[in-house]
Scaffold this motif. Structure first.
Motif, PDB file in Angstrom:
ATOM      1  N   PRO A  22     -13.884  -2.267  -6.348  1.00 56.80           N
ATOM      2  CA  PRO A  22     -12.694  -3.112  -6.502  1.00 56.80           C
ATOM      3  C   PRO A  22     -11.375  -2.359  -6.339  1.00 56.80           C
ATOM      4  CG  PRO A  22     -13.905  -2.948  -8.588  1.00 56.80           C
ATOM      5  CD  PRO A  22     -14.723  -2.262  -7.549  1.00 56.80           C
ATOM      6  N   THR A  23     -11.329  -1.101  -6.719  1.00 58.83           N
ATOM      7  CA  THR A  23     -10.090  -0.327  -6.537  1.00 58.83           C
ATOM      8  C   THR A  23      -9.802  -0.138  -5.057  1.00 58.83           C
ATOM      9  OG1 THR A  23     -10.422   0.803  -8.650  1.00 58.83           O
ATOM     10  CG2 THR A  23      -8.922   1.851  -7.075  1.00 58.83           C
ATOM     11  N   ARG A  24     -10.832   0.127  -4.276  1.00 56.87           N
ATOM     12  CA  ARG A  24     -10.609   0.290  -2.827  1.00 56.87           C
ATOM     13  C   ARG A  24     -10.186  -1.022  -2.183  1.00 56.87           C
ATOM     14  NH1 ARG A  24     -14.761   4.347  -3.492  1.00 56.87           N
ATOM     15  NH2 ARG A  24     -16.462   2.933  -2.990  1.00 56.87           N
ATOM     16  N   LEU A  27      -6.568  -1.370  -2.982  1.00 61.86           N
ATOM     17  CA  LEU A  27      -5.781  -0.474  -2.119  1.00 61.86           C
ATOM     18  C   LEU A  27      -5.609  -1.078  -0.727  1.00 61.86           C
ATOM     19  CD1 LEU A  27      -7.191   3.053  -3.008  1.00 61.86           C
ATOM     20  CD2 LEU A  27      -4.806   2.319  -3.174  1.00 61.86           C
ATOM     21  N   LEU A  28      -6.686  -1.614  -0.181  1.00 64.28           N
ATOM     22  CA  LEU A  28      -6.614  -2.227   1.141  1.00 64.28           C
ATOM     23  C   LEU A  28      -5.666  -3.425   1.121  1.00 64.28           C
ATOM     24  CD1 LEU A  28      -7.894  -1.650   3.891  1.00 64.28           C
ATOM     25  CD2 LEU A  28      -9.628  -3.341   3.339  1.00 64.28           C
ATOM     26  N   ASP A  29      -5.734  -4.233   0.066  1.00 62.60           N
ATOM     27  CA  ASP A  29      -4.815  -5.370  -0.078  1.00 62.60           C
ATOM     28  C   ASP A  29      -3.365  -4.902  -0.139  1.00 62.60           C
ATOM     29  OD1 ASP A  29      -6.797  -7.299  -0.084  1.00 62.60           O
ATOM     30  OD2 ASP A  29      -6.904  -7.426  -2.273  1.00 62.60           O
ATOM     31  N   LEU A  30      -3.122  -3.871  -0.936  1.00 63.72           N
ATOM     32  CA  LEU A  30      -1.754  -3.348  -1.052  1.00 63.72           C
ATOM     33  C   LEU A  30      -1.240  -2.853   0.293  1.00 63.72           C
ATOM     34  CD1 LEU A  30      -1.975  -1.381  -4.428  1.00 63.72           C
ATOM     35  CD2 LEU A  30      -0.572  -3.408  -3.965  1.00 63.72           C
ATOM     36  N   GLU A  36       2.331  -0.006   4.912  1.00 60.58           N
ATOM     37  CA  GLU A  36       1.900   1.386   4.749  1.00 60.58           C
ATOM     38  C   GLU A  36       2.264   1.845   3.354  1.00 60.58           C
ATOM     39  OE1 GLU A  36       5.585   4.122   6.367  1.00 60.58           O
ATOM     40  OE2 GLU A  36       3.904   3.773   7.721  1.00 60.58           O
ATOM     41  N   GLY A  37       1.702   2.985   2.960  1.00 56.37           N
ATOM     42  CA  GLY A  37       2.013   3.540   1.648  1.00 56.37           C
ATOM     43  C   GLY A  37       1.439   4.927   1.504  1.00 56.37           C
ATOM     44  N   ALA A  78      -2.096   3.377   6.491  1.00 55.77           N
ATOM     45  CA  ALA A  78      -1.953   2.005   6.982  1.00 55.77           C
ATOM     46  C   ALA A  78      -3.341   1.450   7.292  1.00 55.77           C
ATOM     47  CB  ALA A  78      -1.083   1.971   8.236  1.00 55.77           C
ATOM     48  N   VAL A  79      -3.449   0.139   7.280  1.00 53.27           N
ATOM     49  CA  VAL A  79      -4.724  -0.523   7.557  1.00 53.27           C
ATOM     50  C   VAL A  79      -5.055  -0.418   9.039  1.00 53.27           C
ATOM     51  CG1 VAL A  79      -5.911  -2.758   7.553  1.00 53.27           C
ATOM     52  CG2 VAL A  79      -4.440  -2.134   5.645  1.00 53.27           C
ATOM     53  N   ARG A  80      -6.325  -0.200   9.323  1.00 53.29           N
ATOM     54  CA  ARG A  80      -6.860  -0.245  10.692  1.00 53.29           C
ATOM     55  C   ARG A  80      -7.824  -1.426  10.745  1.00 53.29           C
ATOM     56  NH1 ARG A  80      -9.803   4.822  12.166  1.00 53.29           N
ATOM     57  NH2 ARG A  80      -9.713   3.893  14.216  1.00 53.29           N
TER      58      ARG A  80
END
Length: 122
Positions: A22-24, A27-30, A36-37, A78-80
């Motif tokens: 759930p933490t990952r 993170l992906l949602d954020l 980016e972050g 950033a999300v890929r």
């Protein structure tokens, strides 16, 4: 998964394994929301340490879900979406197979019901 490109099964396994935590997922949602972050900024939004965020980001990066780019002393993530797209296609294929199987079962059950019901005089 035999219809997919070579290595697709391993990619899907890696994505599903990464998303099991759930933490990952958070993170992906954020990252999807923010664009980016850094590990520091992301840790400020979660109830885990920066070190834990770094470890989670490494798992997401290994699964191809995020990428990190060094900018000075920071790494910006950033999300890929490609890995998610591959997993979504696999899930859609799986769902379509089950839909076909269920339609076949329904057709057989309906035929059996028709065959076993008494004929009505007209």
């Amino acid at each position: 998964m035999t219809e997919e490109r070579p290595g697709a099964a391993e990619a899907v396994d890696s994505v599903l394994g990464a998303l099991a935590d759930p933490t990952r997922r958070r993170l992906l949602d954020l990252l999807a929301t923010q664009g980016e972050g850094t590990a520091t900024t992301l840790a400020g939004r979660l109830p885990v340490s920066r070190q834990a965020v770094v470890k989670h980001l490494a798992v997401l990066e290994a699964a191809g879900l995020v990428s990190g780019v060094r900018v000075g002393r920071e790494v910006r993530y950033a999300v890929r979406p490609a890995a998610l797209d591959t997993t979504a296609r696999w899930m859609a294929t799986l769902a379509a197979r089950w839909d076909r199987r269920l339609a076949d079962i329904k057709r057989v059950a309906e035929a059996a019901e028709r065959d076993s019901s008494p004929t009505r005089p007209e």
